[in-house]
Design an enzyme around this catalytic site. Structure first.
Site, PDB file in Angstrom:
ATOM      1  N   ARG A 145       0.847  -1.198   0.000  1.00 45.80           N
ATOM      2  CA  ARG A 145       0.000   0.000   0.000  1.00 45.80           C
ATOM      3  C   ARG A 145       0.880   1.245   0.000  1.00 45.80           C
ATOM      4  O   ARG A 145       1.636   1.472   0.955  1.00 45.80           O
ATOM      5  CB  ARG A 145      -0.897   0.031   1.249  1.00 45.80           C
ATOM      6  CG  ARG A 145      -1.871  -1.133   1.353  1.00 45.80           C
ATOM      7  CD  ARG A 145      -3.179  -0.808   0.655  1.00 45.80           C
ATOM      8  NE  ARG A 145      -4.010  -1.979   0.501  1.00 45.80           N
ATOM      9  CZ  ARG A 145      -5.166  -2.183   1.141  1.00 45.80           C
ATOM     10  NH1 ARG A 145      -5.612  -1.290   1.991  1.00 45.80           N
ATOM     11  NH2 ARG A 145      -5.861  -3.273   0.908  1.00 45.80           N
ATOM     12  N   SER A 202     -12.076  -6.164   6.161  1.00 44.08           N
ATOM     13  CA  SER A 202     -13.185  -5.658   5.371  1.00 44.08           C
ATOM     14  C   SER A 202     -13.647  -6.802   4.490  1.00 44.08           C
ATOM     15  O   SER A 202     -12.849  -7.641   4.079  1.00 44.08           O
ATOM     16  CB  SER A 202     -12.755  -4.497   4.475  1.00 44.08           C
ATOM     17  OG  SER A 202     -12.593  -3.331   5.242  1.00 44.08           O
ATOM     18  N   ARG A 232      -1.374   1.820  13.149  1.00 45.43           N
ATOM     19  CA  ARG A 232      -1.977   0.607  12.567  1.00 45.43           C
ATOM     20  C   ARG A 232      -1.759   0.442  11.068  1.00 45.43           C
ATOM     21  O   ARG A 232      -2.365  -0.436  10.438  1.00 45.43           O
ATOM     22  CB  ARG A 232      -3.476   0.569  12.887  1.00 45.43           C
ATOM     23  CG  ARG A 232      -4.265   1.743  12.329  1.00 45.43           C
ATOM     24  CD  ARG A 232      -5.739   1.640  12.751  1.00 45.43           C
ATOM     25  NE  ARG A 232      -6.568   2.443  11.887  1.00 45.43           N
ATOM     26  CZ  ARG A 232      -6.667   3.762  11.972  1.00 45.43           C
ATOM     27  NH1 ARG A 232      -5.983   4.432  12.887  1.00 45.43           N
ATOM     28  NH2 ARG A 232      -7.448   4.411  11.133  1.00 45.43           N
ATOM     29  N   HIS A 233      -0.888   1.256  10.478  1.00 47.08           N
ATOM     30  CA  HIS A 233      -0.586   1.122   9.045  1.00 47.08           C
ATOM     31  C   HIS A 233       0.900   0.896   8.803  1.00 47.08           C
ATOM     32  O   HIS A 233       1.740   1.527   9.430  1.00 47.08           O
ATOM     33  CB  HIS A 233      -0.990   2.392   8.281  1.00 47.08           C
ATOM     34  CG  HIS A 233      -2.466   2.605   8.192  1.00 47.08           C
ATOM     35  ND1 HIS A 233      -3.127   3.426   9.071  1.00 47.08           N
ATOM     36  CD2 HIS A 233      -3.396   2.111   7.341  1.00 47.08           C
ATOM     37  CE1 HIS A 233      -4.425   3.426   8.760  1.00 47.08           C
ATOM     38  NE2 HIS A 233      -4.619   2.635   7.711  1.00 47.08           N
ATOM     39  N   GLU A 275     -10.221  -1.771  13.011  1.00 48.92           N
ATOM     40  CA  GLU A 275     -10.656  -2.593  11.876  1.00 48.92           C
ATOM     41  C   GLU A 275      -9.587  -3.647  11.591  1.00 48.92           C
ATOM     42  O   GLU A 275      -8.432  -3.308  11.365  1.00 48.92           O
ATOM     43  CB  GLU A 275     -10.836  -1.704  10.638  1.00 48.92           C
ATOM     44  CG  GLU A 275     -11.107  -2.515   9.384  1.00 48.92           C
ATOM     45  CD  GLU A 275     -10.939  -1.708   8.090  1.00 48.92           C
ATOM     46  OE1 GLU A 275     -11.175  -0.493   8.095  1.00 48.92           O
ATOM     47  OE2 GLU A 275     -10.558  -2.331   7.080  1.00 48.92           O
ATOM     48  N   GLU A 326       0.462   4.217   0.784  1.00 48.20           N
ATOM     49  CA  GLU A 326      -0.265   5.255   1.516  1.00 48.20           C
ATOM     50  C   GLU A 326       0.670   5.905   2.517  1.00 48.20           C
ATOM     51  O   GLU A 326       1.280   5.204   3.325  1.00 48.20           O
ATOM     52  CB  GLU A 326      -1.449   4.627   2.268  1.00 48.20           C
ATOM     53  CG  GLU A 326      -2.435   3.931   1.357  1.00 48.20           C
ATOM     54  CD  GLU A 326      -3.275   2.873   2.079  1.00 48.20           C
ATOM     55  OE1 GLU A 326      -2.883   2.423   3.179  1.00 48.20           O
ATOM     56  OE2 GLU A 326      -4.309   2.486   1.519  1.00 48.20           O
ATOM     57  N   ARG A 378      -2.349  -6.682  12.356  1.00 49.70           N
ATOM     58  CA  ARG A 378      -3.253  -5.988  13.280  1.00 49.70           C
ATOM     59  C   ARG A 378      -3.859  -6.963  14.286  1.00 49.70           C
ATOM     60  O   ARG A 378      -4.146  -6.592  15.427  1.00 49.70           O
ATOM     61  CB  ARG A 378      -4.384  -5.295  12.509  1.00 49.70           C
ATOM     62  CG  ARG A 378      -3.939  -4.002  11.893  1.00 49.70           C
ATOM     63  CD  ARG A 378      -5.136  -3.197  11.408  1.00 49.70           C
ATOM     64  NE  ARG A 378      -4.693  -2.132  10.513  1.00 49.70           N
ATOM     65  CZ  ARG A 378      -5.498  -1.339   9.838  1.00 49.70           C
ATOM     66  NH1 ARG A 378      -6.811  -1.500   9.934  1.00 49.70           N
ATOM     67  NH2 ARG A 378      -5.016  -0.395   9.065  1.00 49.70           N
TER      68      ARG A 378
HETATM   69  P1  ATP Z   1      -7.855   1.314   6.990  1.00 45.48           P
HETATM   70  O1  ATP Z   1      -9.197   1.946   6.771  1.00 45.48           O
HETATM   71  O2  ATP Z   1      -7.613   0.878   8.399  1.00 45.48           O
HETATM   72  O3  ATP Z   1      -6.725   2.092   6.416  1.00 45.48           O
HETATM   73  P2  ATP Z   1      -8.540  -0.224   4.698  1.00 45.48           P
HETATM   74  O4  ATP Z   1     -10.021  -0.237   4.829  1.00 45.48           O
HETATM   75  O5  ATP Z   1      -7.903   0.709   3.753  1.00 45.48           O
HETATM   76  O6  ATP Z   1      -7.872  -0.045   6.148  1.00 45.48           O
HETATM   77  P3  ATP Z   1      -8.701  -2.785   3.464  1.00 45.48           P
HETATM   78  O7  ATP Z   1      -8.445  -2.459   2.045  1.00 45.48           O
HETATM   79  O8  ATP Z   1     -10.102  -2.980   3.895  1.00 45.48           O
HETATM   80  O9  ATP Z   1      -8.010  -1.695   4.379  1.00 45.48           O
HETATM   81  O10 ATP Z   1      -7.764  -4.030   3.850  1.00 45.48           O
HETATM   82  C1  ATP Z   1      -8.203  -5.154   4.558  1.00 45.48           C
HETATM   83  C2  ATP Z   1      -7.480  -5.272   5.895  1.00 45.48           C
HETATM   84  O11 ATP Z   1      -6.082  -5.232   5.698  1.00 45.48           O
HETATM   85  C3  ATP Z   1      -7.759  -4.141   6.853  1.00 45.48           C
HETATM   86  O12 ATP Z   1      -8.943  -4.370   7.575  1.00 45.48           O
HETATM   87  C4  ATP Z   1      -6.535  -4.189   7.744  1.00 45.48           C
HETATM   88  O13 ATP Z   1      -6.635  -5.211   8.719  1.00 45.48           O
HETATM   89  C5  ATP Z   1      -5.446  -4.572   6.789  1.00 45.48           C
HETATM   90  N1  ATP Z   1      -4.742  -3.377   6.311  1.00 45.48           N
HETATM   91  C6  ATP Z   1      -5.154  -2.500   5.368  1.00 45.48           C
HETATM   92  N2  ATP Z   1      -4.260  -1.537   5.147  1.00 45.48           N
HETATM   93  C7  ATP Z   1      -3.224  -1.818   5.974  1.00 45.48           C
HETATM   94  C8  ATP Z   1      -1.973  -1.194   6.208  1.00 45.48           C
HETATM   95  N3  ATP Z   1      -1.601  -0.113   5.529  1.00 45.48           N
HETATM   96  N4  ATP Z   1      -1.145  -1.745   7.131  1.00 45.48           N
HETATM   97  C9  ATP Z   1      -1.504  -2.859   7.801  1.00 45.48           C
HETATM   98  N5  ATP Z   1      -2.667  -3.488   7.620  1.00 45.48           N
HETATM   99  C10 ATP Z   1      -3.527  -2.990   6.724  1.00 45.48           C
HETATM  100 MG    MG Z   2     -11.258  -1.723   5.034  1.00 43.37          MG
END
Ligand code: ATP
Ligand code: MG
Length: 440
Positions: free
Chosen positions: A218, A366, A226-227, A363, A220, A414
């Protein structure tokens, strides 16, 4: 040559000689006596070098914390009051008869890993990763992480999911996302997968049930606890569902089964963190709109865009924990505007058959039901302002017919972070990658 014995076997060898290999966690000198706490992968035991064995144990003079040694010693019983609580080998002590240094450091250690709690900040912990990982409390994180992977694997297989591995190098940045890392691929550009979404859906339309444990990238620029920019996703996708409820029921089953695995094999590691397992009570399912109403009513919290933020997720988790005794909660029916184009719309068209799974305020997954009808999918792509031509390969999955299906994406790190109450997700990665960190 004697056979190496693991330290966990030592208590059953009272009066006998044993041959051990391991690290010296701590060296302590008491007058003419030298005490060494020696550890291996199975545990730790106290070794004493008495003055009358100093000839055959002369190497002890050079032993420092974290020196790697082998030793022959006699196992002696210790007085009951010397036994430390919770310590497997606390009832015995080894009287060293021979000691050899197998390896020692070139330099002094950059951080002290001899205390029972490693008291350094996150950057120091990560900058000196190969040393900090020697600390048993840090190792416990990754032993539990290993159990998580095994537990998830077992739980999925029990439900007849087929394990797949999907490509992480993609030709285009699908889902219209800006959060892709672009890479050079011979004379072309390519992208690192930010989810196995399309391929796992393709898998489910063939094998019915698939799961994947794989890297997710990612791009981001987050600075949160948590990221990270590279993590390991635990994905699942299943076909012939009646609706999103089936997906949540399966995810709940797989989560509980995975957590039971910790109870079987991870007790010692969990205890190091006072980490308690979540009670396995039916996970409440609350519509997002209802959760937002609760936030306003119970906590006076106003929200924007019908979305919930990190603080809201914490509050709802707290509410659910008090009211239902559950550490988990499913928030369901997110507005279509907040979800990707492949999300199955609810009958009203405004919401989607999707969910997030929260665990202790964060979270962790998803998921949802996906659109499986070709025409509906093309329309949905257009409605998001995207070009169906860009999704040709993905659309092929549906062009020839696909069963109703849905699934989830879980973040593995997480889960461990929240299970152990770690301050940052980065503590749950061996070598985390974030905006600033590409090494070690
Ligand atoms: P958030 O809203 O917390 O940034 P997201 O909704 O963008 O997460 P999803 O695309 O739904 O993330 O990814 C599914 C799962 O993967 C998330 O629920 C989370 O547990 C994990 N996840 C997502 N992005 C990250 C990240 N940058 N680092 C660690 N874990 C992640
Ligand atoms: Mg999500």
């Amino acid at each position: 040559m004697q056979q190496r014995m693991l330290i966990r076997e030592v208590p059953s060898q009272i009066g006998k000689e044993v041959f051990l290999k391991g690290w010296v966690s701590v060296r302590r000198d008491h007058g003419k006596l030298v005490f060494l706490d020696v550890r291996d992968r199975s545990g730790s035991v106290q070794v004493v070098v008495l003055p009358n064995h100093l000839d055959s144990c002369a190497a002890v003079h050079e032993v420092r914390n974290e020196t790697i040694v082998s030793l022959v010693g006699r196992v002696n019983e210790r007085p009951a009051n010397a036994k430390k609580e919770g310590e497997l080998t606390g009832g015995v002590e080894i009287e060293a008869l021979e000691l050899t240094i197998l390896a020692k450091g070139e330099e002094d250690l950059p951080i002290d890993v001899s205390s029972s709690d490693l008291d350094v900040n996150l950057d120091t912990l990560l900058n000196n990763r190969t040393v900090s990982l020697r600390h048993p409390k840090i190792q416990a994180i990754f032993k539990l992480y290993s159990l998580l992977l095994a537990g998830y694997d077992q739980a999925c297989r029990k439900e007849e999911f087929v394990e797949i591995k999907t490509p992480k190098i993609l030709s285009s940045a699908t889902e219209g996302g800006a959060n892709f890392f672009k890479i050079k691929y011979f004379d072309r550009e390519a992208y690192l997968a930010q989810s196995p979404q399309f391929y796992k859906q393709a898998g489910a339309t063939v094998f019915e049930r698939v799961f994947e444990i794989g890297s997710v990238f990612r791009a981001e620029p987050h600075f949160t606890s948590r990221h990270v920019n590279e993590y390991v996703g635990l994905d699942g996708e299943m076909a012939f569902i009646e609706g999103v409820e089936d997906v949540m029921a399966m995810l709940e089953k797989i989560m509980f089964s995975t957590f039971s695995f910790f109870a079987l094999e991870g007790e010692i590691e969990l205890n190091r963190y006072a980490g308690h397992l979540p009670p396995q009570v039916a996970i409440p399912r609350i519509r997002l709109s209802e959760a937002l109403r609760l936030l306003k009513e119970e906590y006076g919290k106003e929200v924007e865009n019908e979305d919930i933020d990190g603080e809201g997720e914490r509050m709802i988790s707290e509410y659910v924990s008090k009211k239902y005794g559950s550490d988990f909660v499913f928030l369901t029916h997110y507005p279509a505007a907040l979800r990707p184009f492949y999300s199955m719309p609810s009958a009203d068209g405004k919401y989607t058959e999707t969910f997030d799974l929260l665990f202790r305020g964060v979270e962790i997954a998803s998921g949802g039901q996906r659109i499986h009808e070709y025409r509906m999918l093309v329309d949905s792509i257009r409605r998001k302002g995207l070009d169906p031509e860009q999704f040709r390969d993905y659309l092929d999955v549906f062009r020839y017919g696909a069963p109703a299906h849905g699934g989830w994406g879980l973040g593995s790190e997480r889960i461990i972070q929240k299970l152990l109450g770690l301050g940052s997700i980065k503590e749950a990665l061996l070598y985390p990658r974030d905006v600033k960190r590409l090494t070690p």
